[in-house]
Enzyme design. Structure first.
Site, PDB file in Angstrom:
ATOM      1  N   LYS A  64       2.197  -2.585   6.507  1.00  0.00           N
ATOM      2  CA  LYS A  64       2.569  -2.541   5.173  1.00  0.00           C
ATOM      3  C   LYS A  64       3.878  -2.754   5.348  1.00  0.00           C
ATOM      4  CE  LYS A  64      -1.305  -3.515   3.231  1.00  0.00           C
ATOM      5  NZ  LYS A  64      -1.633  -4.567   2.477  1.00  0.00           N
ATOM      6  N   SER A  67       1.109  -1.194  -0.163  1.00  0.00           N
ATOM      7  CA  SER A  67      -0.433  -0.079   0.173  1.00  0.00           C
ATOM      8  C   SER A  67       0.531   1.136  -0.101  1.00  0.00           C
ATOM      9  CB  SER A  67      -0.713  -0.273   1.249  1.00  0.00           C
ATOM     10  OG  SER A  67      -1.477   1.101   1.908  1.00  0.00           O
ATOM     11  N   VAL A 116      -7.825   2.040  -4.101  1.00  0.00           N
ATOM     12  CA  VAL A 116      -8.156   1.019  -5.471  1.00  0.00           C
ATOM     13  C   VAL A 116     -10.595   0.920  -4.826  1.00  0.00           C
ATOM     14  CG1 VAL A 116      -8.787  -0.790  -5.690  1.00  0.00           C
ATOM     15  CG2 VAL A 116      -6.278  -0.297  -5.023  1.00  0.00           C
ATOM     16  N   TYR A 157      -1.736  -0.356  10.252  1.00  0.00           N
ATOM     17  CA  TYR A 157      -2.486  -0.885   8.453  1.00  0.00           C
ATOM     18  C   TYR A 157      -1.000   0.021   8.001  1.00  0.00           C
ATOM     19  CZ  TYR A 157      -3.912  -0.924   4.328  1.00  0.00           C
ATOM     20  OH  TYR A 157      -3.795  -1.019   2.740  1.00  0.00           O
TER      21      TYR A 157
END
Length: 272
Positions: free
Chosen positions: A174, A158, A203, A170
């Site tokens: 990543k 990401s 996305v 998160y």
């Protein structure tokens, strides 16, 4: 001949979204698919996970392309379940060439109200996005190595793994993906196995478009943080990411390893 003809790919999180897109794209290039999805919800996310019906639809789409698929319900946090799924897939399809650890969740938008919820959100996203990716490649690597033909591992990272986008689990997970990728690229080079990471900007999947995430982004804007791409596009489509994966799995990417590939409409390079 299609550029992935006769190859087999293991992909996690294939029930919908990016995972389904990756499975369908690699199948359209000639690959057969081994795939898993959790097919049940995780409490710390503000959106539902895929269902068994979603998984069945992915199977239908892959088979409509004339390719074979072995799909199993499995949680990437369960290493034994992943090893079983990959073993069954290889037994049926005869080989394994590629691994795409794609399964992931976001809890960045999860509204924390207690320390216990904060801890659970951290634990869930690290377990799925980081440990789950590790479990996935550990299930796949022995079969790719045993094939003696080389292969390709493509992690789904990401832009949060390349920039300091928030301080939660998160972003930490990543960034961890980058470390795993770099280490494995060196360890597996002698077996001609290439290891890279693709880093998308937002996305057009439920992870990015659910109400909880939209509320989180609105809060970020109110606080002066604007997560904008350089190119005039708000969201990528899953197929945009799948195209990069197909390239890295193909012979056209045969000398690319240890690389972070942003598919991000200029997000990482942007100076706000």
């Amino acid at each position: 001949m299609s550029r992935l003809e006769g190859k087999v790919a293991f992909i996690t999180g294939i029930g919908r979204g990016q995972g389904r897109s990756h499975a369908v794209r690699l199948a359209s290039e000639g690959a057969d698919i081994i795939g898993v999805d959790i097919c049940h919800d995780i409490d710390s996310t503000a959106y539902p996970m895929s269902t068994k019906d979603d998984l069945d639809e992915t199977v239908r789409q892959v088979e409509a392309l004339g390719r074979r698929i072995v799909a199993r319900v499995a949680d990437v946090r369960d290493s034994a379940a992943l090893r079983q799924a990959v073993q069954e897939g290889v037994e049926q399809l005869g080989r394994l060439d590629f691994a795409v650890p794609n399964a992931g969740i976001s809890t960045a938008h999860f509204k924390i109200t207690t320390p216990e919820q904060d801890e659970q959100a951290w634990n869930d996203v690290i377990a799925v996005n980081l440990t789950g990716a590790w479990n996935s490649v550990q299930a796949a690597i022995p079969y790719i190595v045993a094939g003696g033909r080389g292969g390709s591992i493509v992690f789904i990272g990401s832009t949060a793994g390349l920039r300091g986008v928030g301080a939660g689990g998160y972003t930490a997970a990543k960034h961890g993906i980058v470390g795993i990728m770099r280490g494995l690229a060196n360890e597996l080079a002698e077996d001609n196995i290439r290891v890279n990471a693709v880093h998308p900007t937002a996305v057009n999947t439920l992870m990015a478009t659910n109400e909880g995430m939209q509320a989180y982004l609105a809060d970020q804007v109110a606080n002066g943080s604007h997560h904008l791409n350089a190119l005039p596009v708000e969201l990528l489509e899953p197929a945009d990411v799948s195209a990069a994966i197909a390239f890295l799995c193909s012979d056209e990417g045969r000398y690319i390893t240890g690389t972070n590939l942003p598919v991000d409409a200029g997000f990482v390079n942007r100076v706000d």
